[in-house]
Write an enzyme that holds these catalytic residues in place. Structure first.
Site, PDB file in Angstrom:
ATOM      1  N   TYR A 131       0.500  -1.297   0.290  1.00 11.24           N
ATOM      2  CA  TYR A 131       0.080   0.061   0.278  1.00 11.24           C
ATOM      3  C   TYR A 131       0.802   1.319   0.284  1.00 11.24           C
ATOM      4  O   TYR A 131       0.291   2.260  -0.094  1.00 11.24           O
ATOM      5  CB  TYR A 131      -1.244   0.027   0.964  1.00 11.24           C
ATOM      6  CG  TYR A 131      -1.784  -1.460   0.857  1.00 11.24           C
ATOM      7  CD1 TYR A 131      -1.838  -1.971   0.818  1.00 11.24           C
ATOM      8  CD2 TYR A 131      -3.335  -0.342   0.885  1.00 11.24           C
ATOM      9  CE1 TYR A 131      -2.542  -3.420   0.675  1.00 11.24           C
ATOM     10  CE2 TYR A 131      -4.358  -1.776   0.849  1.00 11.24           C
ATOM     11  CZ  TYR A 131      -3.434  -3.346   1.224  1.00 11.24           C
ATOM     12  OH  TYR A 131      -4.821  -4.021   1.000  1.00 11.24           O
ATOM     13  N   LYS A 178       3.288 -14.187   6.050  1.00 12.63           N
ATOM     14  CA  LYS A 178       4.086 -14.499   5.283  1.00 12.63           C
ATOM     15  C   LYS A 178       5.299 -14.755   4.521  1.00 12.63           C
ATOM     16  O   LYS A 178       6.454 -14.943   3.721  1.00 12.63           O
ATOM     17  CB  LYS A 178       2.621 -14.296   3.052  1.00 12.63           C
ATOM     18  CG  LYS A 178       3.168 -15.171   2.407  1.00 12.63           C
ATOM     19  CD  LYS A 178       2.163 -16.036   2.753  1.00 12.63           C
ATOM     20  CE  LYS A 178       2.474 -17.616   1.550  1.00 12.63           C
ATOM     21  NZ  LYS A 178       1.192 -18.881   2.208  1.00 12.63           N
ATOM     22  N   ASP A 211      -2.205 -18.129   5.471  1.00  9.15           N
ATOM     23  CA  ASP A 211      -2.688 -18.581   4.917  1.00  9.15           C
ATOM     24  C   ASP A 211      -3.121 -19.652   5.491  1.00  9.15           C
ATOM     25  O   ASP A 211      -4.953 -19.988   5.187  1.00  9.15           O
ATOM     26  CB  ASP A 211      -2.117 -19.729   2.988  1.00  9.15           C
ATOM     27  CG  ASP A 211      -1.365 -19.835   3.239  1.00  9.15           C
ATOM     28  OD1 ASP A 211       0.028 -19.301   4.000  1.00  9.15           O
ATOM     29  OD2 ASP A 211      -0.192 -20.811   3.060  1.00  9.15           O
ATOM     30  N   ASP A 235      -5.894  -6.041   5.089  1.00 13.98           N
ATOM     31  CA  ASP A 235      -7.252  -5.667   4.191  1.00 13.98           C
ATOM     32  C   ASP A 235      -7.940  -7.165   4.228  1.00 13.98           C
ATOM     33  O   ASP A 235      -9.291  -6.758   4.032  1.00 13.98           O
ATOM     34  CB  ASP A 235      -6.468  -5.374   3.205  1.00 13.98           C
ATOM     35  CG  ASP A 235      -8.140  -4.900   2.312  1.00 13.98           C
ATOM     36  OD1 ASP A 235      -8.691  -4.523   2.811  1.00 13.98           O
ATOM     37  OD2 ASP A 235      -6.830  -4.079   0.968  1.00 13.98           O
TER      38      ASP A 235
END
Ligand code: NAP
Length: 492
Positions: A131, A178, A211, A235
């Site tokens: 972002y 991640k 995930d 988000d």
């Protein structure tokens, strides 16, 4: 701040359904007897249309600098090309680094997880990551977006999450990253989390890959307490979390910085419902509850929150979205105005079955991050650096063998061509032939035992490459305290 005080708040009605939901939240706050001087300000679609490419005019920035508290409706964002999101701009301009999104089971809002006691808060880093919005087309058909994660940005939001847990008596903070794939960016966020966790011995720290967090949200969401995560992860999983407790019509949020706090619903401008008086205003009313707590108006916040619970619990005013979820009568669902009237009528009442939550989001003030040991100037100054080489990104139509031969010839005495990669996969030396997108990276390193390449040698290398090829980008390969500050390619 005492409850008798008047407050100044910038209110941004926003786009689409924004004016309807902000009107509703403002009416409820006023009916609860909180004295607010509203400064109405503009941002979003109309501002873009007038040619202000930031979407946030200077009058709005001035108002926020005065009031430091904002209640805002959603702002429409042009998709794909054109201007940046005015939402992201607002969050970044005022460095509201922690986006706090509670997801709690609500009375009268049946979901698959009803009765399990879902009550989590997602704390999303709000300024950095993809972002940062730093994008470059490398060729006519290869785009690149830089993912920026800083130690300081990570420390601020992770400290916010631990402080929030401590303040609310929550017992677990899950860090969701991640880091297994993006070791230097998501990995830095995870390392900072692990460094900071021992400062909060009463709180259980946990790290999960993002995930798996999505999987666990769907399977057993009540196991989560506070989840702290990077911007894009946050988000996505916060929208997912809102789906667990009734949908976007109920999802509130606050963006907290050291100076400014911005309160808004998680949802967007829902253009298809704009002007129809049918949208569910609960999300913004509950965001206003967070705002009241931020202003120190805890009693009024509890009053409004209870009125929402009573309204939902009674089922007397059911908005379309909830009627759709419960198989109710959509034709005769409550309007936005009708639902707001019902909440106002219920001010002062208490729900029979309040949520079984562990706590309220009560950030009376955003904790100002203490300077961290790792960021202290003397420690920072002691970090050793070594320039190992450079990555040069090149647009090329040549075969890999021909390109590599050319780049080897261009390397010169101070550097040698180590690899050629395509989208992170090593394709030279070796047999791997990936699908070409006409964009390659040549990695040039100092020969074994060789000195650090000088600035002149790097510029001369670029000059030689640029004489025959179109180079698009250069990255310095650096080692910090002996640790490589760059990743290897797949297959290397
Ligand atoms: P959206 O406006 O959030 O709407 C998506 C869907 O969510 C709606 O069609 C509706 O679902 C449901 N929904 C949203 N708000 C609701 C509410 N208050 N009550 C009941 N249902 C609600 O997302 P979008 O259509 O992707 O985005 C539209 C615009 O908003 C875009 O320009 C986007 O960039 C912007 N946006 C702004 C913000 C912000 O200002 N913070 C946040 C997100 C998006 P059903 O269709 O199933 O009824």
């Amino acid at each position: 701040m005492t409850a008798a005080q008047r407050h100044r708040v910038t209110v941004i009605p926003g786009d689409g359904v924004g004016p309807e939901v902000t009107r509703s939240a403002v009416r409820v706050i006023e009916a609860a007897g909180v004295a607010v001087d509203w400064e109405e300000a503009e941002a979003g679609a109309e501002v873009f249309r007038r040619g202000d490419s930031s979407g946030v005019p200077s009058e709005t920035r001035d108002s926020i600098e005065r009031t430091r508290v904002v209640l805002k409706g959603p702002l429409e964002t042009p998709i794909g090309f054109g201007e940046k999101s005015a939402n992201v701009t607002l969050r970044k301009l005022f460095e509201t680094y922690a986006n706090v999104r509670p997801a709690r089971e609500l009375p009268g809002v049946p979901t698959r997880y009803a009765g399990e006691g879902v009550d989590m808060v997602i704390v999303r880093e709000n300024v950095e990551d993809l972002y940062a919005g730093i994008e470059h087309m490398q060729t006519p058909d290869v785009g690149q977006c830089l993912k920026i994660i800083s130690r300081k940005g990570s420390e601020k939001v992770i400290r916010y999450a631990f402080e929030l847990a401590r303040r609310e008596g929550r017992t677990k903070v899950t860090c969701a990253t991640k880091a297994n794939i993006m070791k230097l960016t998501e990995g830095l966020f995870k390392r900072v989390f692990e460094e900071m966790a021992p400062e909060y011995p009463e709180i259980e720290p946990e790290h999960l890959i993002i995930d798996n967090v999505a999987h666990q949200f769907a399977k057993a969401p009540a196991q989560f307490d506070i989840v702290v995560t990077t911007n894009l992860n946050g988000d996505i999983i916060s929208d997912l979390a809102s789906g667990l407790v009734g949908g976007l019509g109920f999802a509130a949020s606050g963006n907290y910085g050291a100076e400014v706090a911005i309160f808004e619903a998680v949802h967007g401008s829902a253009p298809k419902y704009a002007g129809r008086d049918v949208i569910n205003p609960t999300a913004l009313i509950l965001s206003a509850v967070m705002m009241l707590r931020h202003l120190g108006e805890h009693a009024a916040a509890d009053t409004v929150e209870n009125a929402v619970f009573v309204t939902l619990e009674s089922g007397a005013a059911v908005t379309q979205d909830l009627a759709r979820q419960t198989g109710g009568d959509i034709e005769h669902a409550a309007s936005t105005t009708g639902y707001t009237d019902a909440v106002i009528a219920n001010l002062g009442r208490r729900p029979a079955n309040p949520p079984r939550g562990r706590g309220h989001v009560r950030p009376a003030q955003s904790p100002t991050p203490r300077p961290a040991w790792s960021y202290a100037a003397d420690a920072y100054g002691r970090i050793s650096r070594r320039l190992v080489g450079v990555d040069v990104m090149i647009e090329s139509d040549l075969s890999v063998a021909v390109l590599a031969a050319d780049l080897e010839a261009a390397a010169g005495p101070a550097l040698r061509l180590e690899t050629v990669t395509s989208r992170g996969t090593k394709i030279w030396p070796g047999e791997v032939v990936g699908d070409s997108v006409r964009w390659y990276t040549g990695r040039f390193v100092a020969p074994d035992g060789g000195a650090e390449p000088s600035e002149g040698e790097i510029l001369a290398l670029l000059g030689r490459i640029g004489a025959r090829h179109r180079w698009t980008q250069v990255e310095r390969l650096q080692a910090f305290d002996g640790q490589d500050g760059f990743t290897k390619a797949a297959g290397e």
